[in-house]
Structure formats: structure tokens, C-alpha cells
Design a protein around this motif. Structure first.
Motif, mmCIF file in Angstrom:
data_model
loop_
_atom_site.group_PDB
_atom_site.id
_atom_site.type_symbol
_atom_site.label_atom_id
_atom_site.label_comp_id
_atom_site.label_asym_id
_atom_site.label_seq_id
_atom_site.Cartn_x
_atom_site.Cartn_y
_atom_site.Cartn_z
ATOM 1 N N GLY A 76 0.941 -1.031 -0.079
ATOM 2 C CA GLY A 76 -0.177 0.155 -0.158
ATOM 3 C C GLY A 76 0.944 1.322 -0.144
ATOM 4 N N LYS A 77 2.214 1.070 -0.454
ATOM 5 C CA LYS A 77 3.052 2.324 -0.438
ATOM 6 C C LYS A 77 3.092 3.187 -1.713
ATOM 7 C CE LYS A 77 6.094 0.547 3.123
ATOM 8 N NZ LYS A 77 7.324 -0.019 3.365
ATOM 9 N N CYS A 78 2.205 2.807 -2.574
ATOM 10 C CA CYS A 78 1.973 3.641 -3.920
ATOM 11 C C CYS A 78 0.635 3.280 -4.179
ATOM 12 C CB CYS A 78 2.803 3.332 -4.859
ATOM 13 S SG CYS A 78 2.645 1.648 -5.579
ATOM 14 N N VAL A 79 -0.161 4.324 -4.723
ATOM 15 C CA VAL A 79 -1.590 4.431 -5.270
ATOM 16 C C VAL A 79 -1.343 3.654 -6.499
ATOM 17 C CG1 VAL A 79 -3.534 5.718 -6.104
ATOM 18 C CG2 VAL A 79 -2.126 6.417 -4.265
ATOM 19 N N ILE A 80 -2.277 2.466 -6.785
ATOM 20 C CA ILE A 80 -2.242 1.731 -7.921
ATOM 21 C C ILE A 80 -3.216 2.587 -9.089
ATOM 22 C CG2 ILE A 80 -4.390 0.518 -7.171
ATOM 23 C CD1 ILE A 80 -2.808 -1.950 -8.547
ATOM 24 N N THR A 81 -2.629 2.423 -10.260
ATOM 25 C CA THR A 81 -3.429 3.104 -11.374
ATOM 26 C C THR A 81 -4.573 2.292 -11.889
ATOM 27 O OG1 THR A 81 -1.941 2.796 -13.100
ATOM 28 C CG2 THR A 81 -1.667 4.692 -12.049
ATOM 29 N N LEU A 82 -5.574 2.423 -12.510
ATOM 30 C CA LEU A 82 -6.514 1.466 -13.323
ATOM 31 C C LEU A 82 -5.680 0.601 -14.218
ATOM 32 C CD1 LEU A 82 -9.436 0.360 -12.935
ATOM 33 C CD2 LEU A 82 -9.835 2.253 -14.512
ATOM 34 N N PRO A 83 -4.912 1.195 -15.093
ATOM 35 C CA PRO A 83 -4.198 0.295 -16.225
ATOM 36 C C PRO A 83 -3.256 -0.666 -15.195
ATOM 37 C CG PRO A 83 -4.124 2.300 -16.717
ATOM 38 C CD PRO A 83 -4.716 2.521 -15.452
ATOM 39 N N THR A 84 -2.500 -0.511 -14.225
ATOM 40 C CA THR A 84 -1.883 -1.471 -13.801
ATOM 41 C C THR A 84 -2.552 -2.222 -12.838
ATOM 42 O OG1 THR A 84 -0.060 0.325 -13.338
ATOM 43 C CG2 THR A 84 0.167 -1.427 -12.020
ATOM 44 N N MET A 85 -3.768 -2.132 -12.226
ATOM 45 C CA MET A 85 -4.822 -2.755 -11.590
ATOM 46 C C MET A 85 -5.305 -3.923 -12.623
ATOM 47 S SD MET A 85 -8.123 -2.259 -9.354
ATOM 48 C CE MET A 85 -7.516 -0.879 -8.488
ATOM 49 N N SER A 86 -5.425 -3.337 -13.860
ATOM 50 C CA SER A 86 -6.197 -4.295 -14.866
ATOM 51 C C SER A 86 -5.077 -5.532 -15.210
ATOM 52 C CB SER A 86 -6.377 -3.488 -16.001
ATOM 53 O OG SER A 86 -6.686 -4.254 -17.374
ATOM 54 N N LYS A 87 -3.743 -5.042 -15.378
ATOM 55 C CA LYS A 87 -2.431 -5.776 -15.757
ATOM 56 C C LYS A 87 -2.378 -7.036 -14.435
ATOM 57 C CE LYS A 87 0.015 -2.586 -18.455
ATOM 58 N NZ LYS A 87 1.195 -1.733 -18.618
ATOM 59 N N ILE A 88 -2.416 -6.442 -13.404
ATOM 60 C CA ILE A 88 -2.113 -7.465 -12.261
ATOM 61 C C ILE A 88 -3.309 -8.438 -12.268
ATOM 62 C CG2 ILE A 88 -2.005 -7.409 -9.656
ATOM 63 C CD1 ILE A 88 -0.358 -4.949 -9.874
ATOM 64 N N PHE A 89 -4.512 -8.014 -12.179
ATOM 65 C CA PHE A 89 -5.722 -8.690 -11.861
ATOM 66 C C PHE A 89 -5.785 -9.701 -13.208
ATOM 67 C CE2 PHE A 89 -6.652 -6.066 -8.262
ATOM 68 C CZ PHE A 89 -6.845 -7.026 -7.384
ATOM 69 N N LYS A 90 -5.557 -9.317 -14.239
ATOM 70 C CA LYS A 90 -5.587 -10.177 -15.385
ATOM 71 C C LYS A 90 -4.492 -11.187 -15.280
ATOM 72 C CE LYS A 90 -7.547 -7.119 -19.078
ATOM 73 N NZ LYS A 90 -7.177 -6.433 -20.065
ATOM 74 N N ALA A 91 -3.339 -10.717 -14.878
ATOM 75 C CA ALA A 91 -2.120 -11.771 -14.606
ATOM 76 C C ALA A 91 -2.391 -12.836 -13.659
ATOM 77 C CB ALA A 91 -0.776 -11.217 -14.168
ATOM 78 N N LEU A 92 -3.463 -12.478 -12.668
ATOM 79 C CA LEU A 92 -3.816 -13.343 -11.599
ATOM 80 C C LEU A 92 -4.763 -14.335 -12.087
ATOM 81 C CD1 LEU A 92 -3.472 -10.867 -8.314
ATOM 82 C CD2 LEU A 92 -2.067 -13.067 -9.310
ATOM 83 N N GLY A 93 -5.613 -13.999 -13.445
ATOM 84 C CA GLY A 93 -6.570 -14.823 -13.866
ATOM 85 C C GLY A 93 -7.907 -14.069 -13.962
ATOM 86 N N PHE A 94 -8.023 -13.119 -13.350
ATOM 87 C CA PHE A 94 -9.384 -12.343 -13.124
ATOM 88 C C PHE A 94 -9.616 -11.776 -14.682
ATOM 89 C CE2 PHE A 94 -7.928 -12.694 -8.999
ATOM 90 C CZ PHE A 94 -9.095 -12.958 -8.339
#
Length: 110
Positions: A76-94
Motif C-alpha cells: 500500500g506504499k503507492c497508489v495503483i492506477t487503473l491500467p496497472t490494476m487491470s494488468k495485475i488482476f488479469k495476470a492473476l486470472g481475473f
């Protein structure tokens, strides 16, 4: 025995952050809310990463970022952007996610 003078926490908060409704207090409360949201998102990422037995380095490789970026996001040491959140959750299979705006209004995020 000496008498102790105790100050209520609400007075200390008002002294440090300003009175409720002041611009300083509103700004501080907004920052705290952002920090808390970043923490919850980071915990969700970490929990799913661990459930899938991935290291931060492995998740970073899937997303295209360094391990240190995953570490910052999870803590939680940085604010996540929507594009980054999308990449991460897609990589996790969502495969998809939506934003619920209430009263039957949802916006697809990815």
C-alpha cells in the motif's frame, strides 16, 4: 500523588489536523482514505498471489514490472492506477471486473 491532566483524543486530532470541516482536516481525511484503499487493494493482490503460490518476482514478470513495484503495491506504499490494476488482476486470472456505481449502474473496467 500528582494529578494527571488528560486531553481527549478528539482535541489532539483537532490540534494536529484542524477542526472538522476545515480544508486541512478534509485534505488529511482524504489522504487517509486513499491510503486505506491502497492497503486493501494491496492485501487483495498479495492474498491472491500467495493463494496461487507465486512470488512477487513471478507476478512482476507476468505483469511486466519489477518485484519492487509488486512489493510497493502489496504494502500500500503507492497508489495503483487503473491500467496497472487491470494488468495485475488479469495476470492473476481475473478476466473481467466492473465498478458498481449503485442503482443498477455498473461500468466494465476490463
Amino acid at each position: 500523588m500528582a494529578q494527571m491532566n488528560l486531553t481527549p483524543l478528539s482535541e489532539v486530532v483537532d490540534d494536529v489536523w484542524g477542526k472538522k470541516g476545515s480544508p486541512e482536516r478534509d485534505a488529511m481525511e482524504a489522504r487517509l482514505k486513499e491510503d486505506l484503499q491502497a492497503y486493501y487493494i494491496g492485501e487483495a493482490i498479495k492474498s491472491e498471489r500467495l493463494r496461487q503460490n507465486l512470488t512477487q518476482e513471478e507476478l512482476g514478470a507476468k505483469v511486466g514490472v519489477k518485484k519492487s513495484q509488486i512489493s510497493k503495491l502489496e504494502s500500500g506504499k503507492c497508489v495503483i492506477t487503473l491500467p496497472t490494476m487491470s494488468k495485475i488482476f488479469k495476470a492473476l486470472g481475473f478476466g473481467s471486473a466492473s465498478l458498481d456505481l449503485g442503482t443498477d449502474l455498473k461500468v466494465a473496467l476490463w
